[in-house]
Design a protein around this motif. Structure first.
Motif, PDB file in Angstrom:
ATOM      1  N   ASP A  77       0.753  -1.187   0.029  1.00  0.00           N
ATOM      2  CA  ASP A  77       0.021  -0.049   0.013  1.00  0.00           C
ATOM      3  C   ASP A  77       0.794   1.280   0.105  1.00  0.00           C
ATOM      4  O   ASP A  77       1.153   1.725   0.978  1.00  0.00           O
ATOM      5  N   PRO A  78       1.473   1.669  -1.021  1.00  0.00           N
ATOM      6  CA  PRO A  78       2.377   2.696  -1.236  1.00  0.00           C
ATOM      7  C   PRO A  78       1.868   3.963  -0.656  1.00  0.00           C
ATOM      8  O   PRO A  78       2.782   4.713   0.189  1.00  0.00           O
ATOM      9  N   ALA A  84       2.539   6.478   6.827  1.00  0.00           N
ATOM     10  CA  ALA A  84       3.362   5.966   7.724  1.00  0.00           C
ATOM     11  C   ALA A  84       4.942   6.434   7.900  1.00  0.00           C
ATOM     12  O   ALA A  84       5.298   6.711   9.058  1.00  0.00           O
ATOM     13  N   LEU A  85       5.413   6.282   6.892  1.00  0.00           N
ATOM     14  CA  LEU A  85       7.053   6.860   6.879  1.00  0.00           C
ATOM     15  C   LEU A  85       7.007   8.215   7.262  1.00  0.00           C
ATOM     16  O   LEU A  85       7.957   8.647   8.167  1.00  0.00           O
ATOM     17  N   ARG A  86       6.221   9.039   6.461  1.00  0.00           N
ATOM     18  CA  ARG A  86       6.145  10.519   6.962  1.00  0.00           C
ATOM     19  C   ARG A  86       5.708  11.001   8.285  1.00  0.00           C
ATOM     20  O   ARG A  86       6.465  11.601   9.223  1.00  0.00           O
ATOM     21  N   ASP A  87       4.865   9.980   9.022  1.00  0.00           N
ATOM     22  CA  ASP A  87       4.669  10.227  10.421  1.00  0.00           C
ATOM     23  C   ASP A  87       5.692   9.991  11.410  1.00  0.00           C
ATOM     24  O   ASP A  87       6.179  10.601  12.262  1.00  0.00           O
ATOM     25  N   SER A 151       7.560  -1.988  -3.569  1.00  0.00           N
ATOM     26  CA  SER A 151       7.050  -3.028  -2.587  1.00  0.00           C
ATOM     27  C   SER A 151       6.807  -2.012  -1.188  1.00  0.00           C
ATOM     28  O   SER A 151       6.383  -2.828  -0.003  1.00  0.00           O
ATOM     29  N   ALA A 152       7.107  -1.029  -0.918  1.00  0.00           N
ATOM     30  CA  ALA A 152       6.866  -0.214   0.318  1.00  0.00           C
ATOM     31  C   ALA A 152       7.293  -0.588   1.325  1.00  0.00           C
ATOM     32  O   ALA A 152       6.839  -0.548   2.467  1.00  0.00           O
ATOM     33  N   ASP A 153       8.600  -1.122   1.261  1.00  0.00           N
ATOM     34  CA  ASP A 153       9.425  -1.918   2.336  1.00  0.00           C
ATOM     35  C   ASP A 153      10.739  -1.177   2.784  1.00  0.00           C
ATOM     36  O   ASP A 153      11.321  -1.493   3.746  1.00  0.00           O
ATOM     37  N   LEU A 154      11.086  -0.413   1.906  1.00  0.00           N
ATOM     38  CA  LEU A 154      12.551   0.251   1.932  1.00  0.00           C
ATOM     39  C   LEU A 154      12.509   1.680   1.328  1.00  0.00           C
ATOM     40  O   LEU A 154      11.869   1.954   0.099  1.00  0.00           O
TER      41      LEU A 154
END
Length: 199
Positions: A77-78, A84-87, A151-154
């Motif tokens: 879920d990009p 979530a990364l920005r938070d 893949s929104a994991d890295l």
């Protein structure tokens, strides 16, 4: 490497000479390179940084390849991952205004790698914790750019910072973040380099 195999990073020791044929080594360091697969499937360097280190003693570590061959439990879920990364980054940046070392440790992965000039890379929570706590300061940062795997994991971000208090300075930072499935983003690489002092 990311699960989508389109994004990864490499790191390791480096040394430089005046020319390829020169025997004398002028300096030593450590590099970190972000690699991204292009539309023609060729791998290209998207970002490259490094630090200067003392001359290493003994043999270098053996090459290690780290990637996950497990299928993700949930579909990527990009949009949600970027939020979530920005938070996570905003929470880190706010905490860093009080103590940047403790802020980094609060979001650090178990195998975090910390890079600072004049130091060998600090690998793992114990080693990284020692370096981060001794160099922790009040730090204000501004993100200038970054990217994330399909893949929104890295993901990685870079920007500039300024510190307050004794030994205040300005410089640039670079961070790599990783997460497993839908878990929280963790800091796996933390690099900082101060700008030369103004005369």
């Amino acid at each position: 490497m990311a699960r989508s195999a389109d994004f990864g990073y490499t790191t390791g020791p480096a040394k430089w000479k005046a020319s390829k044929t020169e025997i004398k080594v002028l300096g030593y360091g450590t590099f970190i390179s972000i690699w991204k697969k292009q539309s023609d499937r060729a791998w290209k360097v998207a970002l490259d940084v490094g630090t200067e280190t003392p001359e290493p003693a003994g043999k270098p570590e053996s090459l290690q390849m780290v990637f996950s061959d497990k299928a993700p439990k949930t579909e990527a879920d990009p949009v949600g991952a970027r939020k979530a990364l920005r938070d996570a980054q905003e929470k880190f940046a706010e905490a860093a205004k009080t103590d940047s070392g403790r802020a980094a440790l609060a979001v650090a992965a178990d195998d975090i790698r910390v890079y600072r000039d004049a130091h060998f890379p600090a690998v793992g929570l114990a080693s990284a914790g020692g370096l981060l706590t001794t160099q922790g300061r009040r730090l204000v940062s501004e993100t200038l750019g970054g990217d994330m795997s399909k893949s929104a994991d890295l993901a990685y971000t870079y920007g500039k910072y300024s510190s307050a208090g004794e030994g205040s300075d300005k410089g640039h930072y670079f961070q790599i973040w990783q997460r497993d499935d839908a878990g929280p983003w963790k800091l796996v690489v933390d690099w900082q380099q101060a700008l030369p002092q103004e005369k």
